[in-house]
Write an enzyme that holds these catalytic residues in place. Structure first.
Site, mmCIF file in Angstrom:
data_model
loop_
_atom_site.group_PDB
_atom_site.id
_atom_site.type_symbol
_atom_site.label_atom_id
_atom_site.label_comp_id
_atom_site.label_asym_id
_atom_site.label_seq_id
_atom_site.Cartn_x
_atom_site.Cartn_y
_atom_site.Cartn_z
ATOM 1 N N GLU A 88 0.572 -1.036 0.096
ATOM 2 C CA GLU A 88 -0.405 0.361 -0.033
ATOM 3 C C GLU A 88 0.882 1.187 -0.426
ATOM 4 O O GLU A 88 1.795 1.102 0.666
ATOM 5 C CB GLU A 88 -1.052 0.110 0.993
ATOM 6 C CG GLU A 88 -1.716 -0.884 1.340
ATOM 7 C CD GLU A 88 -2.535 -0.970 2.166
ATOM 8 O OE1 GLU A 88 -4.040 -1.580 2.250
ATOM 9 O OE2 GLU A 88 -2.426 -0.829 3.464
ATOM 10 N N CYS A 101 3.868 8.511 1.498
ATOM 11 C CA CYS A 101 4.113 7.878 2.386
ATOM 12 C C CYS A 101 4.355 6.120 1.334
ATOM 13 O O CYS A 101 3.108 5.692 1.501
ATOM 14 C CB CYS A 101 3.379 7.713 3.564
ATOM 15 S SG CYS A 101 3.898 6.458 4.747
ATOM 16 N N CYS A 108 5.869 -7.238 6.936
ATOM 17 C CA CYS A 108 7.608 -6.429 7.849
ATOM 18 C C CYS A 108 7.586 -7.234 8.717
ATOM 19 O O CYS A 108 6.431 -8.891 9.387
ATOM 20 C CB CYS A 108 6.827 -5.499 8.387
ATOM 21 S SG CYS A 108 7.667 -5.123 9.647
ATOM 22 N N CYS A 112 5.640 -5.581 15.725
ATOM 23 C CA CYS A 112 5.210 -4.989 16.763
ATOM 24 C C CYS A 112 3.582 -4.930 16.924
ATOM 25 O O CYS A 112 3.301 -5.172 15.658
ATOM 26 C CB CYS A 112 5.429 -3.547 16.155
ATOM 27 S SG CYS A 112 7.484 -3.251 15.969
ATOM 28 N N CYS A 115 1.415 -2.816 15.385
ATOM 29 C CA CYS A 115 0.945 -2.715 14.261
ATOM 30 C C CYS A 115 0.462 -3.638 13.852
ATOM 31 O O CYS A 115 0.851 -4.563 13.259
ATOM 32 C CB CYS A 115 2.371 -2.304 13.838
ATOM 33 S SG CYS A 115 2.612 -0.897 11.773
ATOM 34 N N CYS A 330 -0.910 6.313 10.595
ATOM 35 C CA CYS A 330 -0.203 5.413 10.588
ATOM 36 C C CYS A 330 -0.684 3.872 11.085
ATOM 37 O O CYS A 330 -1.029 3.544 12.324
ATOM 38 C CB CYS A 330 0.240 5.778 11.959
ATOM 39 S SG CYS A 330 1.161 7.556 11.479
#
Ligand code: SAH
Length: 353
Positions: A88, A101, A108, A112, A115, A330
Site C-alpha cells: 500500500e 508515504c 514486515c 510490533c 502495528c 500509521c
C-alpha cells in the site's frame, strides 16, 4: 528476477538501448523520471522506441484498489506486484504541500504488536523500482489535481533499514532523478542500529525518524521485539553518533497507547531519553488495528502528555491522524482491503475533492 520500469539504473538503460543515440536514451530517462508519464505520451520519442520501452520495461505496480478519505485529501492505493504480493501507498495532501508515504517491504518482519503490518508478517523486500514507482505514481496523481509532490516518508509497510541497499538506491533516485531534495525525504526505523550507522555515513542529508514508543527495555521488549537485539542504550549510542556526525535533527515517534506508554512515568522516561539527543518527539494517538485490543490514549491525556514533555524541556508535536476510516493511518497498512467505513473505489482514477 523480473526487471520493472524503475529498476534500471541509468547505465542499465544505456545497455538496454545500446543501439540508440545518447540523446534518445536521455529522452527516455527524462520521460521516466522528470515527467513520470507513460511511454505512449512521450511525443518527442519515436513510436517504435516508445513501444519497445513499454514492452521491455513493464510497470511494477498494478492498481488493485483505491480508497479516499478526508474529503479527498488522503488517498490510499493497494497495488499488486508481479508475483501477486500486495503493498500500500498513501498520498496525503495539505494546502501547501503533498506527502507520499511509501512501503519498503511487502509485509514486515519486526512484529510490533500494535502495528497491522507487523501482525500480518513478512512477505519480501521491495526492489528499488517498486519503491521509486510508488513516488512516481503519487506525483502524477498530485499533479493531476494541480499539486506538487513535496515530501516522501518511508513510513508505509516494512522496515526500510531491513532492506537498506534497495531503499537507499531508491532514495538516491528520488533525490537525483525525480528531483525531490534529500531534505524532503524521511526514513523511519523501528531502531535497526546497523541502518542508523549506515545513514550516519551516507552522502545525502535525509531525515531520520526512530519509532521509540517506550524508553525502558523491559516494556519495549514486549511491544517492539527488535529491542531485544538492539536495546535502548545501543540505540541511543547510534543516535548520538548520527546527530554528532550529521548535525541533523532526530525525531522519535511515539504512538500513545492507553496505560501502556502514556503515564507520567513514561513521559519522564521519554524526556530523559530524548533530552541528550535533543530529539523532537512526534506523538501519534494509537490507531486501531485488528490484532491489538488496547485503545489509543484519549485526547485530553494526549494533550497532557505533550505538555508534560514540554515542561521537561522536550519539543513535542501531536500529529493529526489521517485516513483512519480507510485504514490508511500509521500502523494500519496491511494490504488486505477488508470492507471499511470509508469509500472503497476500485480502480477509480480520480477522487472527487
Ligand atoms: N518500520 C518502520 C517504518 C514504519 S513507519 C518504523 O517502525 O519506523 C510506521 C509508523 O507508525 C511507525 O512509527 C510505527 O511505530 C507507527 N505505528 C505502528 N502501528 C501504529 C498504530 N496502530 N497507531 C499509530 N502508529 C502506529
Amino acid at each position: 528476477m523480473r526487471r520493472s520500469r524503475y529498476d534500471l539504473r541509468r547505465e542499465d538503460l544505456a545497455e538496454l538501448l545500446a543501439g540508440e543515440p545518447r540523446y534518445r536514451q536521455d529522452q527516455v530517462w527524462e520521460g521516466l523520471y522528470a515527467h513520470g508519464t507513460d511511454p505512449q505520451d512521450w511525443s518527442n520519442v519515436p513510436k517504435a522506441l516508445r513501444a519497445r520501452v513499454s514492452e521491455e520495461l513493464p510497470p511494477a505496480l498494478e492498481l488493485a484498489a483505491e480508497s479516499v478519505s478526508d474529503a479527498g485529501d488522503t488517498v490510499k492505493w493497494l497495488w499488486t506486484l508481479h508475483d501477486g504480493r500486495q503493498i500500500e501507498t498513501v498520498l496525503m495532501r495539505y494546502p501547501d504541500r503533498a506527502t507520499v508515504c511509501v512501503s519498503s517491504q511487502a509485509g514486515c518482519a519486526m512484529a510490533c504488536s500494535f502495528c497491522a503490518t507487523g501482525q500480518a508478517g513478512f512477505d519480501r523486500h521491495l526492489t528499488t523500482g517498486e519503491v521509486v514507482e510508488q513516488v512516481v505514481r503519487a506525483r502524477s496523481r498530485a499533479a493531476a489535481d494541480g499539486q506538487r509532490l513535496s515530501n516522501v516518508v518511508f513510513m508505509g509497510m516494512g522496515e526500510p533499514f531491513a532492506n537498506f541497499d534497495r531503499t537507499w538506491e531508491a532514495v538516491e533516485r528520488i533525490h537525483r532523478d525525480i528531483g525531490l531534495g534529500a531534505r524532503h525525504l524521511t526514513l523511519s526505523t523501528v531502531g535497526v542500529v546497523p541502518g542508523i550507522k549506515r545513514l550516519t555515513e551516507a552522502s545525502l542529508p535525509v531525515n531520520l525518524a526512530v519509532s521509540l514508543h517506550l524508553a525502558n527495555d523491559a516494556e519495549r521488549n514486549e511491544l517492539v521485539p527488535i529491542n531485544k537485539r538492539y536495546p535502548l542504550d545501543v540505540l541511543a549510542a547510534a543516535c548520538h553518533d548520527y546527530v554528532d556526525a550529521t548535525h541533523r535533527r532526530l525525531s522519535f515517534e511515539w504512538a500513545l497507547i492507553a496505560d501502556v506508554n502514556d503515564t507520567d512515568r513514561h513521559a519522564r522516561e521519554l524526556a530523559d531519553y530524548a533530552r541528550p539527543l535533543r530529539a523532537h518527539v512526534n506523538l501519534i494517538p494509537l490507531n486501531p488495528t485488528p490484532g491489538y485490543p488496547v485503545r489509543g490514549t484519549p485526547p485530553e491525556r494526549v494533550r497532557r502528555f505533550a505538555e508534560q514533555l514540554q515542561d521537561l524541556g522536550i519539543n513535542a508535536t501531536v500529529r493529526r491522524t489521517r485516513g483512519t476510516d480507510i485504514d490508511a493511518a500509521c500502523g494500519q497498512l496491511r494490504a488486505t482491503h477488508a470492507p471499511s467505513t470509508g469509500v472503497d473505489l476500485v480502480a477509480k482514477p480520480r477522487a472527487a475533492r
